[in-house]
Design a protein around this motif. Structure first.
Motif, short mmCIF file in Angstrom:
data_model
loop_
_atom_site.label_atom_id
_atom_site.label_comp_id
_atom_site.label_asym_id
_atom_site.label_seq_id
_atom_site.Cartn_x
_atom_site.Cartn_y
_atom_site.Cartn_z
N GLY A 1 27.30 -2.55 54.36
CA GLY A 1 28.11 -2.43 55.56
C GLY A 1 29.56 -2.05 55.30
N ALA A 2 29.90 -1.70 54.06
CA ALA A 2 31.26 -1.26 53.77
C ALA A 2 31.23 0.22 53.42
CB ALA A 2 31.84 -2.06 52.62
N LEU B 1 39.12 -7.76 42.46
CA LEU B 1 38.29 -6.94 41.59
C LEU B 1 36.97 -7.68 41.38
CD1 LEU B 1 39.53 -4.42 40.21
CD2 LEU B 1 39.74 -5.78 38.14
N VAL B 2 35.87 -7.04 41.75
CA VAL B 2 34.56 -7.63 41.50
C VAL B 2 33.92 -6.87 40.35
CG1 VAL B 2 32.29 -8.20 42.47
CG2 VAL B 2 34.33 -8.25 43.94
N VAL B 3 33.54 -7.59 39.32
CA VAL B 3 33.04 -6.93 38.10
C VAL B 3 31.61 -7.35 37.82
CG1 VAL B 3 33.46 -6.52 35.66
CG2 VAL B 3 35.39 -7.01 37.18
N ARG B 4 30.78 -6.35 37.58
CA ARG B 4 29.42 -6.62 37.14
C ARG B 4 29.20 -5.88 35.81
NH1 ARG B 4 24.92 -2.68 36.74
NH2 ARG B 4 23.11 -3.96 36.33
N GLY C 1 24.38 -8.13 44.33
CA GLY C 1 25.24 -9.26 44.66
C GLY C 1 26.72 -8.89 44.57
N ALA C 2 27.06 -8.14 43.55
CA ALA C 2 28.46 -7.74 43.37
C ALA C 2 28.88 -6.79 44.48
CB ALA C 2 28.62 -7.07 42.00
N ALA C 3 27.98 -5.90 44.89
CA ALA C 3 28.30 -4.97 45.99
C ALA C 3 28.55 -5.75 47.28
CB ALA C 3 27.15 -3.98 46.18
N ARG C 4 27.71 -6.74 47.52
CA ARG C 4 27.89 -7.57 48.74
C ARG C 4 29.25 -8.24 48.73
NH1 ARG C 4 22.49 -8.75 48.43
NH2 ARG C 4 22.83 -10.55 47.08
#
Lengths: 295, 374
Positions: free
Chosen positions: B267-268, B332-335, B364-367
């Motif tokens: 949704g982004a 910053l979300v890092v996977r 999960g990181a994308a969410r």
């Protein structure tokens, strides 16, 4: 069994003595690949030391000399873009069965020329601009990391390198017969269709994962082929739904122009052929598990 | 890289294909002087790398130099399908008797080039191809032989072109191969009232992979309209600006495209495409992050790396390096997964930056990144 590459394959590396060639020859050897020689006209006669190969690996001046001395039937090409046309042409002339072209950035006129030449001489080309192929537990021809997964019953064919690794990782507990990265350039040697047929004929492959991305109509063609000729289950994934029209996103082939070649069109074509298509790599892996559980 | 019409025209002329007399202008005053030199009347054509110029009002006939100046003033700066006309080409008008279509285009599936030709050229060629495919000849060209005089005659016959078009077909094939083009199109190729065969409008797309041996165009088209794209290009980064709020960086074109899709599925909207490539160093990662973080539209950043050849510890080092160089104001979300993922995660954990969050799965990181961008 597997497709195109087994532990019996004898592998030459064109461009072995370059930085990339050395690094990946080391990795291929560590994965158990029977690398029998390098090719470099300027370094012919030398022997290169490797930890995983007692006595080192000989460098030949030509592919023909390499084949005559070792019985090689596969070559992996790491030479710079400007020299790939000559390298593949030479390999085809020498009668090699399979040429895996890792090099990125080859002018398309060169690819058109060497691909057509190789085809006429019965040499299968994989690539260019591809990660190569791996038959886990047996051999690795290219740059796919060998430690992601183990031997198993899934076959995988993909335009994209990192998506291949991602799916191998998601399904690492099931394992793979062979994973083939066919490359994302506009003109490639081995196609999705070639691999689908090879997996269909391979008794150890139970299911095929097909990964595509925007650009061209290879996935639509694959869908039509699956409908007619493939009896094994195929699970698909397509990348590039969000890519804007007309912008290149890294791969020369990943260009959307007009209405064909979009990710949506590819997904629809695959689904119409009975292929379940995952919305994300993780969901794709889940669909594979569902298939295998129900069979 | 696509060439402008005037560049294609110059190439054609150089290879002996007849073209109308024409010159390029960047200002209306210059356009007036050119029209004067051309004898007064001139066709004023917007130079943009997109089709449909005529319909958009980007091609007009001017009766005299004063009219040419006025018309050029209208066209310069005009937006045609997102392309701004910075230049106009002024061409001497010709008396057209018949319009033809010829092109060489890459047939990806077949792995060779295709000659496409039709006796019904002009603006509506796509409609002709769709409605009456028999009016458009498609002839494969064997790369081992190219377009010889015989082959050209075969193409001309199949498309019902006049026999003298064969010579043009041979010359255009030379343009294609000598210049490492992936597309050469002439539409229309016209026969004039006085019996000449002229390439009236043309399109040439060059193969970026051949730049190492095609030095003529140099960095001709490294001019990026978007300042962030220009900055990224200067650092050698494979970056495309998009219109969303989630900055995206990953390794490998396929994985990054997939990441954009997964972010969109949450949704982004992704703010950009950035592929740091295989075996990327800490420096590349740091450069990439600094470009993304300077995008005012970005509200959160998703770093998605599957280490194949790329080692996740190098990626983590790059993130840390970027954090040392710039003051992080966005989450910053890092996977990190794959090659050296444990080491990479440990490096980031050790750094303990309050705005850096690690999530172990891609979905999960994308969410999480999507949520943070809301």
């Amino acid at each position: 069994m597997a497709i195109y590459l087994t532990k019996e394959s004898k592998v030459l590396v064109q461009g072995m003595t370059g930085a990339e060639g050395m690094k990946h020859t080391r990795r291929m050897l560590a994965a158990g690949t029977n690398v029998v020689g390098g090719v470099n006209p300027r370094k012919a006669g030398r022997t290169v030391e490797f930890d995983d190969r007692a006595g080192g690996i000989d460098v030949f001046g030509t592919v023909r000399e390499g084949i005559e001395a070792t019985g090689a039937d596969v070559t992996v090409v790491f030479v710079p873009p400007a020299f790939c046309k000559a390298a593949v042409t030479e390999a085809a002339d020498a009668g090699i069965g399979l040429a895996v072209v890792i090099t990125e950035g080859i002018p398309v006129h060169d690819t058109v020329a060497f691909q057509s030449y190789a085809q006429q001489r019965g040499t299968r080309v994989i690539g260019p601009n591809c990660p190569g192929l791996i038959t886990p537990g047996q051999a690795n021809a290219g740059i796919i990391p060998a430690d992601i997964t183990k031997p198993g019953r899934i076959g995988l064919v993909s335009k994209s390198g990192t998506l291949t690794y991602q799916l191998m990782y998601e399904l690492r507990d099931i394992g793979f017969s062979t994973c083939v990265g066919i490359g994302g350039d506009p003109v490639i040697g081995t196609t999705h269709i070639d691999c689908l047929q090879a997996f269909e004929d391979d008794p150890e492959t139970e299911l095929v994962v097909l990964i595509g991305e925007i650009g061209g109509d290879a996935e639509e063609r694959a869908a039509a082929y699956i409908r007619e000729h493939i009896s094994k289950p195929v699970v698909g994934y397509v990348a590039g739904f969000t890519a804007p029209e007309g912008k290149t996103m890294g791969h020369a082939g990943a260009i959307v122009s007009g209405s064909t070649g979009t990710a949506r069109a590819k997904q629809q074509a695959l689904e119409a052929a009975g292929v379940r298509v995952g919305a994300t790599p993780t969901e794709t892996a889940r669909l594979v598990l569902e298939h295998l559980a129900s069979s | 890289m696509d060439l402008f019409e005037y560049q294609a025209r110059e190439l054609f002329e150089e290879y002996g294909v007849s073209v109308p007399t024409a010159e390029v202008a960047g200002t209306a005053k210059e356009a007036r002087r050119i029209a004067d030199r051309l004898g007064g009347r001139a066709v004023v054509k917007a130079q943009v790398k997109t089709g449909g110029r005529g319909k958009a009002g980007g091609v007009k006939l001017a009766a005299d130099p004063a009219a040419a100046e006025l018309t050029a003033r209208q066209i310069l700066g005009m937006d045609i399908k997102g392309h701004t006309a910075h230049q106009v080409m002024l061409a001497q008008p010709v008396e057209i008797e018949t319009e033809f279509y010829v092109s060489y285009v890459l047939d990806r599936a077949a792995g060779h080039f295709l000659a496409i030709a039709s006796a019904e050229g002009g603006m509506e060629i796509e409609e002709v191809a769709a409605n009456r495919p028999e009016a458009v000849a498609r002839i494969p060209v064997d790369p081992a032989h190219g377009v010889t005089a015989d082959k050209a005659a075969e193409i001309a016959r199949a498309a019902h072109l006049p026999p003298e078009a064969a010579d043009v077909l041979v010359k255009l094939w030379t343009v294609l191969t000598e210049e490492d083009a992936v597309l050469v199109e002439v539409n229309p190729l016209v026969r004039t009232r006085d019996g000449r065969l002229l390439a009236l409008d043309g399109k040439v797309a060059l193969d970026d992979n051949a730049r190492f041996r095609q030095t003529r165009w140099g960095g001709a088209e490294t001019a990026h309209d978007d300042p962030l794209e220009a900055r990224a290009a200067a650092k050698g980064l494979n970056y495309v600006k998009l219109d969303g709020q989630v900055g995206v960086v990953g390794n490998g074109a396929g994985l990054v495209m997939s990441t954009l899709d997964v972010v969109a599925g949450c949704g982004a909207r992704p703010a950009n495409f950035l592929d740091i490539g295989g075996g990327a160093s800490a420096r590349v990662m740091a450069d990439g992050l600094s470009v993304i973080l300077s995008d005012p539209d970005v509200r959160s950043v998703f770093v998605n790396v599957f280490g194949g050849i790329t080692a996740c510890d190098a990626v983590a080092d790059g993130i840390v390096q970027a954090l040392d160089e710039i003051r992080l104001t966005k989450p910053l979300v890092v996977r990190l997964d794959g090659n050296s993922a444990a080491q990479g995660r440990a490096i980031l954990n050790g750094h303990r930056h309050p705005l850096v969050e690690q999530v172990t799965t891609m979905d999960g990181a994308a969410r999480r990144a999507a949520q943070l961008a809301k």
